[in-house]
Design a protein around this motif. Sequence first.
Motif, PDB file in Angstrom:
ATOM      1  N   VAL A 118       1.305  35.233  85.936  1.00 29.65           N
ATOM      2  CA  VAL A 118       1.896  34.852  84.651  1.00 29.65           C
ATOM      3  C   VAL A 118       2.946  33.764  84.839  1.00 29.65           C
ATOM      4  N   PHE A 123       0.479  31.242  80.684  1.00 30.59           N
ATOM      5  CA  PHE A 123       0.320  32.518  80.003  1.00 30.59           C
ATOM      6  C   PHE A 123       1.649  33.217  79.737  1.00 30.59           C
ATOM      7  N   SER A 124       2.687  32.859  80.493  1.00 34.55           N
ATOM      8  CA  SER A 124       3.985  33.513  80.286  1.00 34.55           C
ATOM      9  C   SER A 124       4.509  33.267  78.881  1.00 34.55           C
ATOM     10  N   LEU A 127       2.244  35.207  76.281  1.00 37.68           N
ATOM     11  CA  LEU A 127       2.533  36.637  76.280  1.00 37.68           C
ATOM     12  C   LEU A 127       3.863  36.934  75.606  1.00 37.68           C
ATOM     13  N   SER A 128       4.860  36.148  75.943  1.00 32.57           N
ATOM     14  CA  SER A 128       6.185  36.356  75.360  1.00 32.57           C
ATOM     15  C   SER A 128       6.166  36.183  73.848  1.00 32.57           C
ATOM     16  N   SER A 130       3.675  36.660  71.885  1.00 34.35           N
ATOM     17  CA  SER A 130       2.761  37.590  71.221  1.00 34.35           C
ATOM     18  C   SER A 130       3.395  38.944  70.916  1.00 34.35           C
ATOM     19  N   ILE A 131       4.411  39.317  71.683  1.00 32.30           N
ATOM     20  CA  ILE A 131       5.047  40.614  71.497  1.00 32.30           C
ATOM     21  C   ILE A 131       6.231  40.465  70.551  1.00 32.30           C
ATOM     22  N   THR A 255       4.249  46.358  84.378  1.00 35.94           N
ATOM     23  CA  THR A 255       4.140  44.911  84.159  1.00 35.94           C
ATOM     24  C   THR A 255       4.766  44.498  82.836  1.00 35.94           C
ATOM     25  N   MET A 256       4.511  45.282  81.789  1.00 33.68           N
ATOM     26  CA  MET A 256       5.083  44.985  80.478  1.00 33.68           C
ATOM     27  C   MET A 256       6.603  44.957  80.544  1.00 33.68           C
ATOM     28  N   SER A 413      -0.560  39.437  66.505  1.00 35.17           N
ATOM     29  CA  SER A 413      -1.379  38.550  67.334  1.00 35.17           C
ATOM     30  C   SER A 413      -2.558  39.297  67.943  1.00 35.17           C
ATOM     31  N   VAL A 415      -3.362  39.236  71.023  1.00 33.53           N
ATOM     32  CA  VAL A 415      -2.872  39.840  72.266  1.00 33.53           C
ATOM     33  C   VAL A 415      -2.225  41.192  71.969  1.00 33.53           C
ATOM     34  N   ILE A 419      -3.227  44.914  73.389  1.00 27.27           N
ATOM     35  CA  ILE A 419      -2.294  45.807  74.075  1.00 27.27           C
ATOM     36  C   ILE A 419      -2.265  47.170  73.395  1.00 27.27           C
TER      37      ILE A 419
END
Length: 433
Positions: A118, A123-124, A127-128, A130-131, A255-256, A413, A415, A419
């Motif tokens: 990541v 992708f970092s 991912l950031s 998307s949450i 990881t999360m 999202s 993603v 999850i």
Amino acid sequence: MKQSIFEKIFQLSESGTTVKREILAGSVSYFTIVYIIVVNSMILAEAGIPLDGAIIATILLSAVSCLLMGFWANVPIILVPGMGINALFAYTMVGSMGLSWQAALAAVFVSGLIFVFVAFSPFSKVLSDSIPNSLKEGITVGLGLFLMFLGLEKGGLITKGETSMIALGNLGNPDVIVTVLTLLIALVLFIRNIQGSFLITIIAGCIIAFLFGTIDFSELSFGGMDPGAYKEVFFSMSFMELGKFEFWIAVFSLTMVIIFENIGLVHGHVNSIKRPERYQKAFRATGVSVLLSGVFGSSPTVATVETAAGVASGGRTGFTSVVTGLLFLLSMLFIPVIKIIPDSAIAPILIIIGILMLENIKHLDFSDLSESIPAIMIIAMIPFTYSIADGMAVGFVLYPFLKVMLGKAKQVSIVMYSIAALFLVYFVFQVLG
């Protein structure tokens, strides 16, 4: 000549600092965070890792990680095993999920591989983004409440009740009295912003414990530490449980937590020294450090909140982190002292760190219940289920459900839906046994 070497490696003048100032900042950072050697080692020991090995692993990992951050990223960020994450390792991955500590270290290593992927890819940011921030804040607050719970439990301030799940501990017990007195000292030192307050708290707690007869300094033996114990810990990862569903849930949960916590911390620290361009290298150094955690035999590292102490003392470059790393290596001389420190001296620190993490609840938007309720459920379920993974799962499944039911499905999202689906599968497998 030395000045020119430091200048060439760390660009001190460009950052508006000096060798003297960086050494001072590195020393302050060390004395602010040195408590982690004691606290992390004892939590790892509860997972089954030999205490001597856990102590050496914590020291070496912290030293190497700080040196890595200093020389590679050239920022004053201190990397040590993270509080909250070590609880996830010991009490959830090993305690609740039933993984061996060797398998848990393997899960840390796999999480580190994912983190590195990541960190070295676009992708970092995906991912950031998307949450939802509300869930990120909920995780932080939930971890804080969990640490408070652990501190209260370790200090004997709460215990299993006869007519309730928990009750007030026996205030007449000497161990509990020591915890209370140490906590009062810790609170005063911390609120007054005394440098090295946690280290002073541990020393004071040991003295009080001695006066109340709950610690015996005669047990102190500088020949009693077994360096050979680290052979059982270093590179002791076991992938024999790779086929277990629990292993991958542990990897996913870990990881999360480490990615989102470090994204926020690293961003905050590089911005505090007005060097946002160094974020990428700092985040990558953090990822490599997490990867090394499994190899060294510890729970994952994080860019600590205590980094702010070094920055406040003038630290602006990686030289600060290098100084802190070298001081960690010197800690090897004091391992016999570390081993006799009682829970009553550690519990107040867990409580205070938990309190600090609770302040993030102010960032929740209570005007939008579809945002705040999932976060609150995370906050409540992490300590009440005694499982960080279960607490996260509840909030991550509830969030998209509420959004869909309220006609706000587009706010979630792809993603995030993915999850949530993985966490839902996790619950289904629990039901099916």
